[in-house]
Design an enzyme around this catalytic site. Structure first.
Site: not given
Length: 223
Positions: A60-62
């Site tokens: 997942l994106d940060m």
């Protein structure tokens, strides 16, 4: 500094068995290590401190919070990675976007569809852009949950049919409704509308890599 889902909180394991772990990633924490010593603290490293055998399956994106699965063997990693690649994993997200979106026209179930090809913007990496000629096919399904007229926002359910990097963020920005708190794709005013990216992976479902039974996990959004 952005407000996050308490990065110092203990690791939250939603499910564990012999083949995989399901975890809840907080916003602001990398899923895997980045480049540089300051980017080594991440979800996978924290998990491996307790479960040294744990292997990365997806990311997942940060800024995105929510459900992540990690395998506990090479065989399970191959099976789960194959399921992601073949779009056999059901993923659902919740997002809050700028503006009051209109319901999709001529949709009996209320789900709309964004079908816009995405490519890396090499001059401005890690940004992605819509490119009709060179972009990879990218499809997102969306459904309105409710409007907040006072804040001029819309809460959406999102289902990525494809799995491009930044897909949900790029698609929503492309149709004029960037995600609130998105420092990469929203205007400064919309990015400042929340202390974090208002995007959360709320549901993850797939066939168990050993028995084949359907497994479904849910995590309510923290916003």
């Amino acid at each position: 500094m952005p407000n996050t889902d308490s990065l110092s909180a203990p690791l939250e394991i939603v499910h564990t068995d012999d083949l995989f772990l399901v975890l809840r990633k907080p916003s602001g924490l990398l899923a895997v290590p980045g480049r540089g010593e300051d980017k080594q603290d991440c979800l996978s490293t924290r998990v491996q401190q307790q479960h040294p055998e744990a292997l990365v399956v997806h990311r997942l994106d940060m800024g995105t919070s929510g459900l992540v699965v990690m395998a506990r063997s090479r065989e399970a990693q191959r099976a789960l990675s194959k399921a992601f690649a073949e779009r056999a994993v059901h993923k659902r997200y919740v997002a809050v976007v700028d503006g009051l979106m209109a319901a999709p026209a001529d949709s009996p179930d209320g789900w709309g569809r964004i079908d816009l090809p995405i490519i890396v913007d090499w001059a401005r990496r890690p940004l992605r852009v819509i490119d009709a000629e060179r972009g990879k096919p990218s499809v997102t399904r969306w459904q309105i949950q409710h409007h907040d007229r006072q804040r001029n926002t819309t809460r959406l359910l999102l289902e990525p049919v494809t799995g491009r990097s930044h897909q949900l963020r790029v698609h929503l920005q492309a149709i004029g409704h960037p995600i609130v708190g998105d420092a990469l794709y929203a205007t400064p005013a919309v990015a400042a509308g929340a202390g974090r990216l208002l995007l959360h992976a709320c549901r993850l479902a797939f066939a168990h890599p050993l028995g084949g039974q359907w497994m479904q996990f849910e995590s309510p959004p923290p916003f």
